[in-house]
Scaffold this motif. Structure first.
Motif, short mmCIF file in Angstrom:
data_model
loop_
_atom_site.label_atom_id
_atom_site.label_comp_id
_atom_site.label_asym_id
_atom_site.label_seq_id
_atom_site.Cartn_x
_atom_site.Cartn_y
_atom_site.Cartn_z
N ALA A 1 38.17 43.32 37.56
CA ALA A 1 38.90 44.40 37.04
C ALA A 1 40.18 44.30 37.14
O ALA A 1 40.92 43.78 38.23
N THR B 1 36.41 58.99 33.31
CA THR B 1 37.14 58.26 33.96
C THR B 1 37.49 58.72 35.49
O THR B 1 38.35 58.39 36.11
N ASN C 1 41.98 47.26 35.80
CA ASN C 1 42.39 48.68 35.70
C ASN C 1 41.76 49.30 36.93
O ASN C 1 40.51 49.12 37.21
N GLU D 1 45.04 49.76 27.88
CA GLU D 1 44.16 48.99 26.91
C GLU D 1 44.94 48.49 25.62
O GLU D 1 46.02 49.33 25.47
N THR E 1 38.45 53.17 24.06
CA THR E 1 37.55 53.29 25.13
C THR E 1 38.15 52.93 26.46
O THR E 1 38.60 51.68 26.61
N PRO E 2 38.26 53.75 27.52
CA PRO E 2 38.62 53.26 28.80
C PRO E 2 37.65 51.95 29.37
O PRO E 2 36.48 52.17 29.24
N THR E 3 38.42 51.03 29.88
CA THR E 3 37.63 50.02 30.46
C THR E 3 38.31 49.49 31.92
O THR E 3 39.32 50.01 32.11
N ASP E 4 37.25 49.10 32.75
CA ASP E 4 37.57 48.46 33.84
C ASP E 4 38.35 47.11 33.93
O ASP E 4 39.24 46.81 34.62
N LYS E 5 38.09 46.50 32.73
CA LYS E 5 38.43 45.11 32.64
C LYS E 5 40.14 45.20 32.32
O LYS E 5 40.65 44.04 32.68
N THR F 1 43.41 57.35 35.12
CA THR F 1 41.75 57.70 35.61
C THR F 1 41.95 58.17 36.89
O THR F 1 43.03 58.40 37.46
N SER G 1 35.49 60.61 28.47
CA SER G 1 34.80 59.37 29.00
C SER G 1 34.94 59.65 30.72
O SER G 1 35.38 60.56 30.98
#
Length: 469
Positions: free
Chosen positions: A19, A268, A21, A306, A320-324, A290, A266
């Motif tokens: 991760a 978050t 984020n 992002e 779209t929010p991501t953890d990556k 988030t 989302s």
């Protein structure tokens, strides 16, 4: 049961290692405002206090990167104490450069007016020091809706400042960036402009497609050729919980036309959102916040980013929010001095600052770590590792691993007592020549500084580190 617990812990650790984020883990951060200057991406943020039960915020912070994954913490060059007229609520802010100076527009509670106010600080570098440019608010009326300023300099040199919840105020800044021309205006809050009219003008029982809430971000459309979409206004929308939407206009004062959602609702972990956008080294980035850090939430937010591509007319896709998070667009040189507060990800540690060494890493305990991503050894054998450290009586060790926490270990640096938590000494350890080292087979690796020592106590502080070859 024990095996299941161990498997879950290992899986969680593996997911955390991948991760990026939120990209700041050492404290809670909010309301990101990116700015690119002289080849570096800066992000200006708010700071949510630990265990807060409201937006009790006292300072603003700055982070920077040149590769979009390793971020350097520049601490807090601006706080409520820098504004004699302010006494609470260091909320969203944005910084911009003009004529070699940096203007940081903030909002805070004003002691004199009793409401929120817009202020401006000025500095000679992106990281300060900053000072109150006026000694008084740039604008205040005693109302509570003067929050979340955004600033833009147009192609003709005209600077525009906007802010507000639940409506948008604007003014034309003079060339000096600390005074303005004419009266403060207000954008018409119509259904066409923002998906719904102002609250007191809405029809009972009618369902509207959206509504402006707060957190505006004003920007120029650099891609689309249509004059009616020459300007973009991004904002938190929909009430609570918030998503991000935007509108377009041929001029900053309008008429604005609702264009749709950018970041839909989302999971978050935060009921607010606040965005900023910047292009950097041929890439486009969308910043938001988030509540995904441990013990985070609606009052403990964390900035994230992002990458995206504009649509053909200069608009926004759904993001779209991501953890990556995002991929690296550069590498880090380990053979130059690396500030310890530069990191791609971390576990457990905090940062503090003083007038002697600036920002440093602290609150280090056994099992904590710092990850650096995309570190380029250039196929050169490191011969030693050194770090500037300070500790009390106990100390500990720094294990340097490649590619993962349990990956090949380049070295182990012992950190013994230096005489105090701010008594700094440089410690070094030799690395024996080894032609099988991963850094000689492939030049670019992730590097983990894994901290070990007695379980329980704080171990030591780190100011910087580097390899020698």
């Amino acid at each position: 049961m024990k095996k299941s617990f161990i498997f879950a812990a290992v899986l969680c650790l593996a997911m955390t290692a991948k991760a990026q984020n939120p990209f700041v883990q050492t404290c809670f951060t909010s309301d990101p405002a990116p700015m690119v200057h002289d080849g570096t991406m800066y992000v200006y943020t708010g700071h949510d206090e630990d265990a807060a039960d409201f937006f009790w915020m006292q300072e603003w912070r700055v982070y920077s990167t040149q590769d979009m994954v390793n971020w350097t913490d520049h601490g807090s060059p601006l706080a409520l104490e820098d504004f004699a007229w302010a006494d609470d609520r260091a909320w969203a802010a944005q910084c911009i450069e003009r004529d070699g100076r940096f203007y940081w527009y903030i909002c805070a509670h004003c002691k004199e007016s009793g409401g929120m106010a817009i202020g401006v600080a000025v500095g000679d570098t992106p990281t300060g020091p900053f000072r109150d440019a006026l000694g008084e608010p740039l604008y205040t009326s005693g109302s509570w809706d003067h929050i979340d300023p955004t600033v833009m300099i147009d192609d003709d040199g005209q600077a525009w400042l906007m802010w507000g919840n639940p409506r948008v105020y604007y003014l034309k800044l003079n060339r000096d960036m600390v005074s303005y021309e004419g009266e403060v205006g207000m954008l018409p809050m119509t259904e066409q402009a923002f998906g719904a009219p102002a609250m007191n003008e809405r029809e009972e029982g009618k369902v509207y497609k959206d509504c402006y809430t707060e957190g505006p971000w004003l920007m120029k459309n650099r891609i689309g050729k249509k004059k009616d979409k020459g300007y973009l206004l991004l904002y938190a929308a929909g009430g609570v919980p918030e998503h991000i939407a935007y509108s377009t206009a041929p001029h900053p004062t309008g008429p604005w036309t609702y264009a749709g959602e950018i970041m839909p609702l989302s999971d978050t972990k935060s009921f607010t959102n606040h965005c900023g956008v910047a292009d950097y080294k041929g890439h486009s980035y969308f910043f938001y916040h988030t509540g995904k850090l441990p013990q985070g939430g609606g009052f403990g937010r964390s900035v994230a980013v992002e990458e995206f591509e504009y649509t053909a007319d200069g608009g926004f896709p759904l993001i779209t929010p991501t953890d990556k998070g995002v991929a690296p667009i550069g590498t880090l040189d380990p053979y130059g001095r690396v500030e310890a507060e530069t990191m791609a990800f971390s576990k457990g540690v905090k940062t503090e600052q003083n007038n002697t060494v600036g920002v440093y890493v602290t609150d280090i305990h056994n099992g904590d770590y710092i990850k650096l991503q995309s570190v380029d050894f250039s196929g050169v054998q490191p011969l030693s590792f050194e770090a500037r450290v300070a500790t009390g009586r106990r100390g500990g060790e720094i294990e340097v691993h490649i590619d993962s926490i349990g990956g090949p270990m380049l070295c182990r640096l012992e950190v013994s007592a230096t005489g105090g938590w701010e008594e700094w000494e440089t410690r070094a350890v030799s690395i024996a020549p080894d032609h099988s080292l991963p850094v000689l087979q492939e030049p670019v690796h992730d590097v983990y500084l894994v901290f070990t020592g007695r379980k329980g106590p704080k171990l030591f502080n780190i100011d910087w580190w580097q390899f020698r070859n």
